[in-house]
Design a protein around this motif. Sequence first.
Motif, PDB file in Angstrom:
ATOM      1  N   TRP A  76       1.422 -22.073  27.934  1.00 14.48           N
ATOM      2  CA  TRP A  76       0.560 -22.646  28.997  1.00 14.48           C
ATOM      3  C   TRP A  76      -0.540 -22.682  27.655  1.00 14.48           C
ATOM      4  O   TRP A  76      -1.032 -22.379  26.612  1.00 14.48           O
ATOM      5  N   SER A 107       2.310 -26.147  32.014  1.00 18.80           N
ATOM      6  CA  SER A 107       3.166 -24.688  31.385  1.00 18.80           C
ATOM      7  C   SER A 107       4.439 -26.368  30.482  1.00 18.80           C
ATOM      8  O   SER A 107       4.225 -26.940  30.696  1.00 18.80           O
ATOM      9  N   PRO A 108       5.214 -25.248  30.673  1.00 15.76           N
ATOM     10  CA  PRO A 108       6.041 -26.510  29.929  1.00 15.76           C
ATOM     11  C   PRO A 108       6.976 -27.053  31.599  1.00 15.76           C
ATOM     12  O   PRO A 108       7.713 -27.604  30.326  1.00 15.76           O
ATOM     13  N   TYR A 109       6.465 -26.033  32.645  1.00 13.59           N
ATOM     14  CA  TYR A 109       7.237 -27.042  33.217  1.00 13.59           C
ATOM     15  C   TYR A 109       6.841 -28.769  33.701  1.00 13.59           C
ATOM     16  O   TYR A 109       7.060 -29.434  34.498  1.00 13.59           O
ATOM     17  N   GLN A 110       5.214 -28.693  33.811  1.00 11.28           N
ATOM     18  CA  GLN A 110       4.329 -29.293  34.506  1.00 11.28           C
ATOM     19  C   GLN A 110       2.884 -28.755  33.796  1.00 11.28           C
ATOM     20  O   GLN A 110       2.518 -28.093  33.431  1.00 11.28           O
ATOM     21  N   ARG A 111       2.268 -30.224  34.098  1.00  9.49           N
ATOM     22  CA  ARG A 111       1.134 -30.149  33.397  1.00  9.49           C
ATOM     23  C   ARG A 111       0.181 -30.074  34.956  1.00  9.49           C
ATOM     24  O   ARG A 111       0.296 -31.256  36.512  1.00  9.49           O
ATOM     25  N   SER A 147      -0.078 -32.288  40.657  1.00  7.88           N
ATOM     26  CA  SER A 147       0.400 -31.866  39.217  1.00  7.88           C
ATOM     27  C   SER A 147       1.328 -32.986  38.617  1.00  7.88           C
ATOM     28  O   SER A 147       1.043 -33.770  39.587  1.00  7.88           O
ATOM     29  N   THR A 148       1.386 -32.887  37.485  1.00  7.15           N
ATOM     30  CA  THR A 148       2.440 -34.252  36.991  1.00  7.15           C
ATOM     31  C   THR A 148       3.591 -33.824  37.578  1.00  7.15           C
ATOM     32  O   THR A 148       4.564 -35.497  37.715  1.00  7.15           O
ATOM     33  N   ALA A 149       4.060 -33.464  38.666  1.00  6.24           N
ATOM     34  CA  ALA A 149       5.732 -32.744  39.255  1.00  6.24           C
ATOM     35  C   ALA A 149       5.788 -34.013  40.218  1.00  6.24           C
ATOM     36  O   ALA A 149       6.760 -33.658  41.171  1.00  6.24           O
ATOM     37  N   GLN A 192       9.739 -30.780  49.275  1.00  5.67           N
ATOM     38  CA  GLN A 192      10.421 -30.507  48.549  1.00  5.67           C
ATOM     39  C   GLN A 192      10.775 -28.623  49.577  1.00  5.67           C
ATOM     40  O   GLN A 192      11.980 -28.246  49.386  1.00  5.67           O
TER      41      GLN A 192
END
Length: 335
Positions: A76, A107-111, A147-149, A192
């Motif tokens: 993080w 995080s390891p998954y998204q910004r 989010s970058t997601a 989603q």
Amino acid sequence: MSFKAIFVVVIVAVVGWSAYWWVNAGMRRDAVETWFAERQADGWVAEYGDLRVTGYPNRVDTILTDVALADPDSGWSWQGPRFEMLTLSYQPFEIIAVWPGQHMIASPYQRVSVEGEVLRASLAVSANGQFELDRARIEGRDVIIDSTAGWTVEVPELAVATQQPEDTPDPTRHRFGLTLTDATLSGDLRRQLDPRNLLPATIETVHVDALATFEAPVSLRTLERDPPPLAALDIADISAVWGQLDLRAQGDVVADARGFAEGRMNVRARNWEDMLALAVANGALDQSTAQAAQFGLRLLAAAGGDSNTLDAPLTFSDGVTRIGPLPLGKAPRLR
């Protein structure tokens, strides 16, 4: 008292107060520099562009610019253009924190970028050297989370608060509250959560009122290194309204030996079959489990006199969640 004596008293008071302010400001600067140095020694990225302590004579305000923090163990990180910690000179243990501008949380998954017209927090801690949290409040107005997601949430009003019980103060127990109104979801996030487009883009309200008990005191020292595990939750109200869906729950749960929730909550769900369909559509519940539960839940709802509204106990035991006698899946973890 003569004018000369009054003048001397005033001068002594000004000098004394100035000395107090400069000592206080110096201690604040040393504390911030030491904290960043300790994080760097732990292997963190812990940097800032500039550190100023200002506010003389009645305030001690600490202002950092171009702040970057990253924990390599968790993955993080946080970056922000400016972070302010504001205090009154005579109340050094009551702090207001302000985050102007756009901030990045990764995080390891998204910004995720966070910005708002207002983003601030206030907290009060004990003066006993342990800095145990007495109360805290976070406020946001016109907050945008991107989010970058590929999803975005816009929140006009957000409030989060926690406080030790007023009647029996205890640093291991905190009453927690959250209020969120009119949160607007972007198209990607709606797809989603609601791939069948059953609901509007705006979640009207989310409200939480619960008393949390931890296995150790909640303090600034424990929060920055090893947050205390959650032992129990006494939930006065969890409620959410999203379109035609209205969910409310209250009850008590504790952490079992494996950390799973154990206890019972009373749930009232209006348009519960739409909730079930939503859970299946977004993958929160598999189709076979939903079909197996639907018949029994219809019987429970009909027994209450309104087939669209489900009043039923939600129980957690042996690591399993059940509504009435019907298993729904794993129990949530408290620790």
